[in-house]
Design a protein around this motif. Structure first.
Motif, PDB file in Angstrom:
ATOM      1  N   UNK A   1       3.159 -24.560 -22.958  1.00  0.00           N
ATOM      2  CA  UNK A   1       4.523 -24.462 -22.140  1.00  0.00           C
ATOM      3  C   UNK A   1       5.626 -24.784 -22.931  1.00  0.00           C
ATOM      4  N   UNK A   2       6.640 -24.194 -22.288  1.00  0.00           N
ATOM      5  CA  UNK A   2       7.904 -24.642 -22.989  1.00  0.00           C
ATOM      6  C   UNK A   2       8.857 -24.831 -21.859  1.00  0.00           C
ATOM      7  N   UNK A   3       9.143 -25.937 -21.572  1.00  0.00           N
ATOM      8  CA  UNK A   3      10.263 -26.073 -20.392  1.00  0.00           C
ATOM      9  C   UNK A   3      11.632 -25.686 -20.781  1.00  0.00           C
ATOM     10  N   UNK A   4      11.967 -24.997 -19.610  1.00  0.00           N
ATOM     11  CA  UNK A   4      13.618 -24.493 -19.902  1.00  0.00           C
ATOM     12  C   UNK A   4      13.760 -23.166 -20.673  1.00  0.00           C
TER      13      UNK A   4
ATOM     14  N   UNK B   1       8.332 -21.490 -19.370  1.00  0.00           N
ATOM     15  CA  UNK B   1       7.587 -20.582 -19.856  1.00  0.00           C
ATOM     16  C   UNK B   1       6.232 -21.098 -20.315  1.00  0.00           C
ATOM     17  N   UNK B   2       5.343 -20.232 -19.870  1.00  0.00           N
ATOM     18  CA  UNK B   2       3.862 -20.518 -20.182  1.00  0.00           C
ATOM     19  C   UNK B   2       3.282 -19.463 -21.050  1.00  0.00           C
ATOM     20  N   UNK B   3       2.663 -20.169 -22.223  1.00  0.00           N
ATOM     21  CA  UNK B   3       1.853 -19.283 -23.002  1.00  0.00           C
ATOM     22  C   UNK B   3       0.458 -19.288 -22.339  1.00  0.00           C
ATOM     23  N   UNK B   4       0.265 -17.688 -22.038  1.00  0.00           N
ATOM     24  CA  UNK B   4      -1.041 -17.378 -21.280  1.00  0.00           C
ATOM     25  C   UNK B   4      -1.626 -16.475 -22.526  1.00  0.00           C
ATOM     26  N   UNK B   5      -2.968 -16.517 -22.905  1.00  0.00           N
ATOM     27  CA  UNK B   5      -3.588 -15.958 -24.199  1.00  0.00           C
ATOM     28  C   UNK B   5      -4.938 -15.395 -23.329  1.00  0.00           C
ATOM     29  N   UNK B   6      -5.186 -14.050 -24.097  1.00  0.00           N
ATOM     30  CA  UNK B   6      -6.740 -13.669 -23.956  1.00  0.00           C
ATOM     31  C   UNK B   6      -7.034 -13.002 -25.156  1.00  0.00           C
ATOM     32  N   UNK B   7      -8.605 -13.196 -25.461  1.00  0.00           N
ATOM     33  CA  UNK B   7      -9.108 -12.876 -26.959  1.00  0.00           C
ATOM     34  C   UNK B   7     -10.273 -11.767 -26.779  1.00  0.00           C
TER      35      UNK B   7
END
Length: 271
Positions: A72-75, A82-88
């Protein structure tokens, strides 16, 4: 390639990255169920990884559809996290075979005290179009593989005209270290990236000094969130951001082709 897709009340901004066999959803709006459906309809057959820059309130909806959170990256979104959500789509790509070694590296970085900036006898210069050729050579010599075509001076020049800031240090009348900042003015964030030091010039504090100068400049522009995605196998690059007071927030598995091939990348931010 970046393009927009809309269906019903859902809209997504898609970065299609065939070289790295992934797509990234850089922004979205509308009903989250319809957004997730639209993303699934957008995935090309060659994509092995899907990355979404999710708002905090939508993470659970993505996870119910098989996504996982990697960092995640705050602000990031003008003060909103922001949250990095991923699928493979490719199960093989999801497997992190170097996790023990990379955990040891990040533990070592986080376990060391931060170092202050060191004085340099070489000035930091902001690159102009006339520097594109030499910058491209530095990147070409430093990285046998890189997720973007930075070894091409036309590409470097293109990114300059689009607003990317490059800074460098010269020694012996040639560029020996460089870094850049990709600025998102809409959301007041910037990625510090394209960090390269020529062989034989490492360990002098050049990269830390370049990053400090970019940080100073970006703050003066009103950029409130800084972040980077650094090679998980590089103790030096992760240590540089640790020294600058950035926070480590997770690892992106098999994220891109860089240096030795397909590598994991650590996420760092400062808000």
């Amino acid at each position: 390639m970046v393009f927009e897709r809309t269906h019903k009340s859902a809209h997504v901004t898609v970065y299609e990255d065939e070289f790295n066999k992934r797509i990234r959803i850089d922004d979205y709006s509308g009903n989250i169920t319809e957004v997730i459906q639209l993303i699934s309809q957008t995935v090309p057959t060659w994509a092995e990884k899907i990355i979404v820059k999710s708002r905090p309130q939508d993470v659970s909806a993505f996870m119910k559809k098989g996504y996982c959170e990697e960092a995640h990256i705050k602000g990031y979104f003008a003060g909103i996290d922001m949250h990095f959500v991923t699928r493979y789509p490719s199960r093989q790509r999801q497997y992190n075979k170097k996790e023990p070694e990379e955990e040891a590296i990040i533990d070592g970085v986080l376990g060391t005290p931060t170092a202050g900036s060191s004085a340099l006898s070489f000035p930091i210069t902001y690159a102009s179009s006339s520097d594109a050729l030499e910058l491209a050579k530095l990147y070409r010599d430093t990285f046998p593989v890189y997720p973007t075509p930075l070894g091409d001076p036309e590409y470097v020049l293109k990114t300059m005209t689009e607003g990317t800031l490059y800074v460098y240090i010269k020694e012996r009348n040639r560029i020996v270290a460089a870094a850049s900042a990709e600025i998102n003015k809409q959301y007041r964030n910037a990625e510090l990236t394209d960090c390269a030091t020529a062989e034989g010039f490492q360990g002098k504090g050049y990269m830390r000094s370049l990053l400090m100068e970019l940080k100073r400049n970006l703050r003066a522009q009103g950029i409130t969130c800084l972040y980077t995605i650094a090679r998980a196998e590089s103790f030096g690059m992760n240590k540089a951001f640790h020294d600058l007071g950035f926070a480590y927030s997770g690892r992106m598995t098999n994220n891109c082709f860089i240096f030795s091939g397909l590598e994991d990348m650590n996420v760092w931010y400062k808000f």
